[in-house]
Design an enzyme around this catalytic site. Structure first.
Site, mmCIF file in Angstrom:
data_model
loop_
_atom_site.group_PDB
_atom_site.id
_atom_site.type_symbol
_atom_site.label_atom_id
_atom_site.label_comp_id
_atom_site.label_asym_id
_atom_site.label_seq_id
_atom_site.Cartn_x
_atom_site.Cartn_y
_atom_site.Cartn_z
ATOM 1 N N ARG A 68 0.876 -1.172 0.000
ATOM 2 C CA ARG A 68 0.000 0.000 0.000
ATOM 3 C C ARG A 68 0.914 1.223 0.000
ATOM 4 O O ARG A 68 1.978 1.199 0.616
ATOM 5 C CB ARG A 68 -0.847 0.037 1.265
ATOM 6 N N LYS A 72 4.982 4.371 5.479
ATOM 7 C CA LYS A 72 4.848 5.288 6.622
ATOM 8 C C LYS A 72 5.670 4.789 7.788
ATOM 9 O O LYS A 72 5.696 3.596 8.080
ATOM 10 C CB LYS A 72 3.358 5.304 7.028
ATOM 11 N N LYS A 96 1.839 -3.250 11.779
ATOM 12 C CA LYS A 96 1.036 -2.358 12.630
ATOM 13 C C LYS A 96 -0.071 -1.677 11.811
ATOM 14 O O LYS A 96 -1.230 -1.657 12.219
ATOM 15 C CB LYS A 96 1.981 -1.297 13.208
ATOM 16 N N LYS A 108 10.695 3.126 7.987
ATOM 17 C CA LYS A 108 11.297 3.741 9.179
ATOM 18 C C LYS A 108 12.595 4.409 8.775
ATOM 19 O O LYS A 108 13.302 3.927 7.884
ATOM 20 C CB LYS A 108 11.592 2.668 10.238
HETATM 21 P P1 NAD Z 1 11.046 10.049 23.080
HETATM 22 O O1 NAD Z 1 12.383 10.360 22.583
HETATM 23 O O2 NAD Z 1 10.015 11.127 23.114
HETATM 24 O O3 NAD Z 1 11.097 9.403 24.542
HETATM 25 C C1 NAD Z 1 11.916 8.356 24.923
HETATM 26 C C2 NAD Z 1 12.195 8.530 26.398
HETATM 27 O O4 NAD Z 1 12.882 7.365 26.898
HETATM 28 C C3 NAD Z 1 13.099 9.739 26.681
HETATM 29 O O5 NAD Z 1 12.512 10.533 27.698
HETATM 30 C C4 NAD Z 1 14.411 9.101 27.115
HETATM 31 O O6 NAD Z 1 15.134 9.897 28.034
HETATM 32 C C5 NAD Z 1 13.917 7.819 27.759
HETATM 33 N N1 NAD Z 1 14.947 6.792 27.863
HETATM 34 C C6 NAD Z 1 15.989 6.555 27.036
HETATM 35 N N2 NAD Z 1 16.712 5.518 27.477
HETATM 36 C C7 NAD Z 1 16.119 5.086 28.621
HETATM 37 C C8 NAD Z 1 16.397 4.059 29.547
HETATM 38 N N3 NAD Z 1 17.427 3.254 29.381
HETATM 39 N N4 NAD Z 1 15.568 3.906 30.620
HETATM 40 C C9 NAD Z 1 14.501 4.728 30.796
HETATM 41 N N5 NAD Z 1 14.188 5.723 29.935
HETATM 42 C C10 NAD Z 1 14.983 5.896 28.862
HETATM 43 O O7 NAD Z 1 10.535 8.818 22.179
HETATM 44 P P2 NAD Z 1 9.052 8.315 21.967
HETATM 45 O O8 NAD Z 1 8.542 8.935 20.728
HETATM 46 O O9 NAD Z 1 8.300 8.436 23.230
HETATM 47 O O10 NAD Z 1 9.313 6.780 21.623
HETATM 48 C C11 NAD Z 1 9.485 5.804 22.623
HETATM 49 C C12 NAD Z 1 9.212 4.433 22.031
HETATM 50 O O11 NAD Z 1 7.890 4.405 21.481
HETATM 51 C C13 NAD Z 1 10.135 4.030 20.890
HETATM 52 O O12 NAD Z 1 10.313 2.626 20.931
HETATM 53 C C14 NAD Z 1 9.339 4.402 19.656
HETATM 54 O O13 NAD Z 1 9.727 3.657 18.510
HETATM 55 C C15 NAD Z 1 7.956 4.017 20.120
HETATM 56 N N6 NAD Z 1 6.865 4.657 19.379
HETATM 57 C C16 NAD Z 1 6.780 6.021 19.277
HETATM 58 C C17 NAD Z 1 5.701 6.583 18.606
HETATM 59 C C18 NAD Z 1 5.486 8.077 18.537
HETATM 60 O O14 NAD Z 1 4.419 8.503 18.057
HETATM 61 N N7 NAD Z 1 6.391 8.904 19.027
HETATM 62 C C19 NAD Z 1 4.746 5.755 17.985
HETATM 63 C C20 NAD Z 1 4.859 4.374 18.113
HETATM 64 C C21 NAD Z 1 5.922 3.843 18.816
#
Ligand code: NAD
Length: 473
Positions: A68, A72, A96, A108
């Protein structure tokens, strides 16, 4: 230098795929096509630092599946980014999107930088140059590949990407749809910032509403009073924690990279955030115990563990010490297959990443639709709905002789604006997807293996997309 490369992550995703594929009867060649990562672009580019020196930056964009279009997926800013990681994350995006019926292929991106080591001006130069490199190889565009925020990136980076793309394609009417997660003033959508965390909340609340599923875990149904540990207080973790707390759950521990804090009586999220803003750390929060090293927070007593930081946090090494009854995968790939096997044998219930954190891409889809239609959701019908509701309320008052209170008039008499519509679409998506996954779980006798059920749902939908093209019978 790479700090750490998740070399096994892609294999982990493929292991889950293979396990689920065995429950389907699709042509093995079709399954091989779905499983493989279609294209990976690796680029090196120079960037001038503020002190005048030049640094070479490595970056990637993986497009896992174009069944598709557009593809994204977010862009990660992290030293740990590598080819395998973006391929794994792109593959997860494919599955997903299929699980939540978002009509995109998976992709990605990753830029190998530690964002804290760069000034805002340097990050802008890096982001704009990365965008330019993507455009050059046709890896960016509203109908080609549409990035979004991920670990280490947010609305600011997305707005630089949109602006750079627009500059390179000034006559493209749909240019703003080249990236999602933009600030609202630049074509973003209300509700995108909190979408992933809110989706985690909707998914958890729904999963916890099944009395029979909770009874197996020795838990009451509903979120009320459930104890929660959240790892990572970034975009996803913060919002998941916020909505869970508002929904009646008790946050007993919060973990960040600098350390973790624990208070079985419950932590007030906003106060912890204010304490961190003031002191630069969540540690030494009044009334809470410091937990070191931070990863030990994962092993604390709780009903729900929400890893919301990075992959490979629950491993075969720490799995025997995990005490949570539910693992809610807000992050991508936080659990290795070996850890999940150990924990599920002990009856731990997993809400897998490819379902639970799909709220971000769902609302990104809404943003993309908004950009293509060039009109804000609710603009045409909000006032019309309001008029209708008010007339209905007045009729009820006339017939019954009663009167609605001002509060009732306000809450019943309004029409839906963009935020209400986004929340409604997101909630419906998370609930409907869970129903489908649960049906697959029961149909295939998968016990408490929600991940395999979600993969089966995804594979069936992607296979159907290929089959309708007439390539596979
Ligand atoms: P972000 O950068 O906003 O937040 C990540 C947080 O994790 C930060 O505050 C960082 O300091 C903290 N961190 C890093 N290492 C750490 C550790 N060892 N122990 C504890 N905390 C730690 O990132 P995000 O967008 O919140 O993404 C987080 C996860 O969610 C990732 O796996 C990302 O792929 C997934 N995700 C994000 C989205 C989105 O919309 N942003 C969507 C789906 C999935």
């Amino acid at each position: 230098m790479t700090e750490r490369c998740s070399a096994d992550f892609y294999e982990e995703v493929n292991r889950s795929f293979d396990k689920a594929a065995a429950y389907t009867d699709h042509d093995p060649t079709l399954l091989a096509q779905i499983r493989g990562c279609n294209s990976v672009y690796h680029v090196n580019f120079p960037v001038r630092r503020d002190d005048g020196s030049i640094e070479v930056i490595q970056a990637w964009r993986a497009e896992h599946s174009q069944h598709r279009l557009p593809t994204k997926g977010g862009i990660r800013y992290s030293m740990a980014v590598c080819r395998n990681e973006v391929m794994a994350l792109a593959a997860l995006m494919t599955y997903k999107c299929a699980v939540v019926d978002v009509p995109f292929g998976g992709a990605k991106g990753g830029i190998q930088v530690s964002r804290h080591a760069y000034s805002e001006a340097e990050l802008e130069r890096i982001t704009r140059r990365y965008t330019f490199e993507l455009v050059r190889k046709n890896f960016l565009g509203p109908g080609i590949d549409v990035p979004a925020p991920d670990f280490g990136s947010g609305p600011q980076e997305m707005s630089w990407i949109a602006d750079t793309y627009n500059t390179l394609a000034p006559d493209k009417l749909d240019a703003l749809a080249c990236v999602t997660g933009k600030p609202v003033g630049q074509g973003g959508i209300r509700g995108r910032t909190e979408a992933t965390g809110l989706g985690v909340f909707y998914g958890l609340r729904h999963a916890c509403s099944f009395v029979e599923d909770m009874r197996v875990l020795g838990l009451e149904s509903g979120l009320g009073g459930k104890t929660v540990v959240v790892q990572g207080l970034g975009n996803v973790g913060y919002h998941a924690a916020k909505f869970l707390q508002e929904g009646g759950a008790r946050l007993v521990a919060l973990a960040e990279y600098e350390g973790a804090i624990h208070d079985p009586a419950g932590l007030d999220l906003e106060r912890v955030v204010a304490h961190r803003a003031e002191t630069g750390s969540i540690l030494d929060y009044p009334g809470a115990e410091n937990v070191a090293p931070t990863a030990r927070a994962l092993e604390l007593d709780c009903d729900i563990l929400v890893p919301a930081a990075l992959e490979n946090q629950l491993t075969a090494e720490n799995a025997p010490r995990i005490r949570a009854k539910i693992v809610a995968e807000a992050a991508n790939g936080p659990t290795t297959t070996a850890a999940e096997d150990i924990l599920r044998r002990r009856g731990v219930f997993f809400l897998p990443d490819l379902y639970l954190n799909a709220g971000g891409v769902t609302v990104s889809y809404f943003e993309w639709l908004k950009n293509l239609s060039h009109v804000r959701f609710g603009r045409m019908d909000k006032r019309f709905e309001e008029g209708l509701h008010r007339r209905l309320l007045a009729s009820v008052e006339r017939v019954t002789g009663g009167h609605f209170t001002d509060d009732e008039n306000r809450s019943l008499g309004t029409g839906a604006g963009e935020l209400e519509l986004v929340y409604s679409g997101l909630e419906d998506t998370m609930l409907s997807a869970y129903e489908e996954i649960r049906a697959a779980q029961h149909k295939h006798g998968l016990g408490n293996d929600v991940r395999t059920a979600a993969f089966v749902v995804a594979i069936d939908k992607i296979a159907a997309a290929y089959e309708t093209r007439g390539i596979w019978p």
